[in-house]
Write a protein that holds these residues in place. Structure first.
Motif, PDB file in Angstrom:
ATOM      1  N   ARG A  50      46.934  36.132  69.903  1.00 54.89           N
ATOM      2  CA  ARG A  50      47.861  36.988  69.054  1.00 54.89           C
ATOM      3  C   ARG A  50      46.998  37.696  67.890  1.00 54.89           C
ATOM      4  N   PRO A  51      45.804  38.375  68.358  1.00 59.30           N
ATOM      5  CA  PRO A  51      44.755  38.887  67.500  1.00 59.30           C
ATOM      6  C   PRO A  51      45.347  40.232  66.598  1.00 59.30           C
ATOM      7  N   LEU A  52      44.748  40.334  65.493  1.00 58.99           N
ATOM      8  CA  LEU A  52      44.846  41.687  64.813  1.00 58.99           C
ATOM      9  C   LEU A  52      43.695  42.529  64.836  1.00 58.99           C
ATOM     10  N   VAL A  53      43.897  43.634  65.339  1.00 56.91           N
ATOM     11  CA  VAL A  53      42.764  44.679  65.542  1.00 56.91           C
ATOM     12  C   VAL A  53      42.955  45.559  64.131  1.00 56.91           C
ATOM     13  N   VAL A  54      41.642  45.434  63.746  1.00 56.11           N
ATOM     14  CA  VAL A  54      41.413  46.463  62.360  1.00 56.11           C
ATOM     15  C   VAL A  54      40.633  47.793  62.662  1.00 56.11           C
ATOM     16  N   VAL A  91      48.944  41.992  70.671  1.00 62.12           N
ATOM     17  CA  VAL A  91      48.007  42.656  69.635  1.00 62.12           C
ATOM     18  C   VAL A  91      49.055  43.275  68.623  1.00 62.12           C
ATOM     19  N   ALA A  92      48.350  43.259  67.347  1.00 61.25           N
ATOM     20  CA  ALA A  92      49.015  43.841  66.109  1.00 61.25           C
ATOM     21  C   ALA A  92      47.840  44.589  65.483  1.00 61.25           C
ATOM     22  N   THR A  93      47.966  45.854  65.003  1.00 58.76           N
ATOM     23  CA  THR A  93      47.129  46.403  64.485  1.00 58.76           C
ATOM     24  C   THR A  93      47.090  46.774  63.201  1.00 58.76           C
ATOM     25  N   PHE A  94      46.179  47.223  62.249  1.00 60.57           N
ATOM     26  CA  PHE A  94      45.908  47.698  61.169  1.00 60.57           C
ATOM     27  C   PHE A  94      45.011  48.906  60.990  1.00 60.57           C
ATOM     28  N   GLU A  95      45.433  50.147  60.822  1.00 55.27           N
ATOM     29  CA  GLU A  95      44.541  51.240  61.138  1.00 55.27           C
ATOM     30  C   GLU A  95      44.097  52.067  59.964  1.00 55.27           C
ATOM     31  N   GLY A 131      43.317  35.633  65.415  1.00 56.25           N
ATOM     32  CA  GLY A 131      41.957  36.067  65.664  1.00 56.25           C
ATOM     33  C   GLY A 131      41.903  37.497  64.865  1.00 56.25           C
ATOM     34  N   VAL A 132      40.890  38.031  64.705  1.00 58.94           N
ATOM     35  CA  VAL A 132      40.734  39.322  64.078  1.00 58.94           C
ATOM     36  C   VAL A 132      39.443  40.096  64.849  1.00 58.94           C
ATOM     37  N   ILE A 133      40.020  41.359  65.187  1.00 56.79           N
ATOM     38  CA  ILE A 133      38.707  42.049  65.891  1.00 56.79           C
ATOM     39  C   ILE A 133      38.889  43.319  65.053  1.00 56.79           C
ATOM     40  N   ALA A 134      37.556  43.874  64.879  1.00 56.15           N
ATOM     41  CA  ALA A 134      37.027  44.880  64.276  1.00 56.15           C
ATOM     42  C   ALA A 134      36.580  45.982  65.253  1.00 56.15           C
TER      43      ALA A 134
END
Ligand SMILES: [Fe+2]
Length: 396
Positions: free
Chosen positions: A32-36, A61-65, A90-93
């Motif tokens: 369940r990552p957050l994509v930045v 997947v959740a996003t912060f754009e 987890g965090v994905i940039a």
């Protein structure tokens, strides 16, 4: 001297590397990552493809754009709280330096507390950061292989630096597709910054054969690929550029940054000069300053830049300067400051403000004198009077 060399980040690089993001995330145990990211990147096809790949790999997947020019404390703390409440693992940039710094800040804060402001300094947190994947979309900051993150506290106007061995990114994905839509001016500034990271590492008294090898090969790759990467549609050159930027940061992450970054800092903080212009203009002058105490490094640098070293040091230094100037002029970045960028009347103020350096050196008590030392890890000690002389050499 006992030296450390840290490089725990796995690099996956080359054309098409971003298509492996799903399996790489799963391999780190992410479900369940957050994509930045930021709004400009979020509008690109490669970003949408990356999200689709993550979802196709079964990830929730959740996003912060919403990232902006700097990584911001409010974003870091707010998204860290969301990661905790949603049980993100987890965090994905996918983005440039500020996106990567935001993601790293979130990954540090989520398992360690409520605000990054409590975690500044070196290794000032207990728990390992969340698993991180970084896909840089500029070839410059090198933050994708760095343990540190730089976050702006907008309330206090301070830049907060934090990180340690527990916050190295786990994976960096270097795919030249991410550079294809970058405007040439931004690409040139980033590339010049990356080049200075390698050169600063080379002329550090903390340099080792490991950091020298990375720094020199990084310079060679950059010098050979920068023009084609920025000025034409050359995927191979862009791949070299990205790899060279990561290599430069592996070198300076261990050997630290020297006098060009130290003297640029007050220009950025007080005169609002862009970082890439400050370090780019300073680097040829700083190399000339350092060369007399490290002539073998100057010779190696000349060769890496594709310039012929001369029989005497003066000639080698001139060859290095000319190679820098030709490269910067070709890609469209400045080789000198204007009076507007650095007014001559403010040079003394800038030299005094440079004294603490990047790594928290102390200001002298009382009045600043010519002989006071500017704190920086370069091979040659620099006094305040020498710092003034270096600034004065930076005009056309
Ligand atoms: Fe830099």
């Amino acid at each position: 001297m006992i030296a450390n060399f840290f490089m725990p980040t796995r690099l996956v690089h080359g054309p098409g590397a971003l298509s492996r993001i799903g399996e790489l995330a799963r391999g780190l145990g992410m479900a369940r990552p957050l994509v930045v990211s930021d709004p400009a990147i979020a509008a690109t096809a490669f970003y949408r493809d990356a999200l689709a790949t993550l979802r196709a790999a079964g990830l929730d997947v959740a996003t912060f754009e919403g990232c902006g020019i700097d990584a911001r404390l409010a974003h870091v703390d707010g998204e860290a709280a969301r990661v905790r409440s949603e049980g993100r693992d987890g965090v994905i940039a996918i983005g440039g330096g500020s996106v990567i710094c935001t993601a790293k800040g979130i990954a540090i804060v989520a398992p360690n507390g409520t605000t990054f402001a409590d975690m500044t300094g070196v290794a000032n947190f207990r728990n390992k950061a969340l698993p991180m994947i970084m896909a840089p979309t500029t070839a410059g900051s090198g933050s994708e292989v760095s343990q540190f993150t730089l976050v702006k506290d907008e309330a206090s106007h301070r830049k907060l630096v934090g990180g340690g061995p527990l916050s190295f990114p786990d994976v960096a994905i270097l795919d030249p597709v991410t550079l294809a839509t970058l405007p040439p001016r931004a690409a040139a500034g980033s590339a010049v910054d990356a080049l200075t990271h390698a050169v600063e590492a080379l002329f550090s008294f903390l340099a080792t054969p490991l950091t020298d090898a990375l720094a020199l090969e990084s310079v060679r790759l950059q010098a050979g690929s920068m023009r084609r990467s920025i000025l034409s549609d050359d995927e191979r050159a862009r791949a070299d550029n990205l790899l060279a930027s990561s290599m430069a940061n592996m070198a300076c992450g261990n050997a630290r940054l020297g006098l060009a970054h130290t003297l640029s800092l007050p220009l950025e903080a007080i005169l609002d000069l862009p970082h890439t212009i400050g370090v780019g203009v300073l680097i040829p002058r700083v190399v000339a300053f350092n060369a007399p105490v490290a002539p073998e490094k100057a010779r190696a640098l000349a060769l890496a830049l594709g310039a012929a070293p001369a029989d005497d040091l003066r000639g080698t230094v001139a060859a290095i300067r000319d190679a820098f100037f030709r490269l910067f002029e070709d890609v469209g970045t400045p080789t000198a400051f204007t009076q507007e960028q650095l007014p001559q009347a403010r040079i003394a103020e800038m030299a005094a403000a440079a004294i603490p350096g990047l790594y928290g050196g102390a200001m002298p008590e009382g009045e600043v004198r010519d002989g006071h030392v500017v704190h920086q890890p370069g091979v040659r000690r620099a006094t305040v009077a020498e710092a003034r002389a270096l600034y004065a050499q930076c005009y056309a």
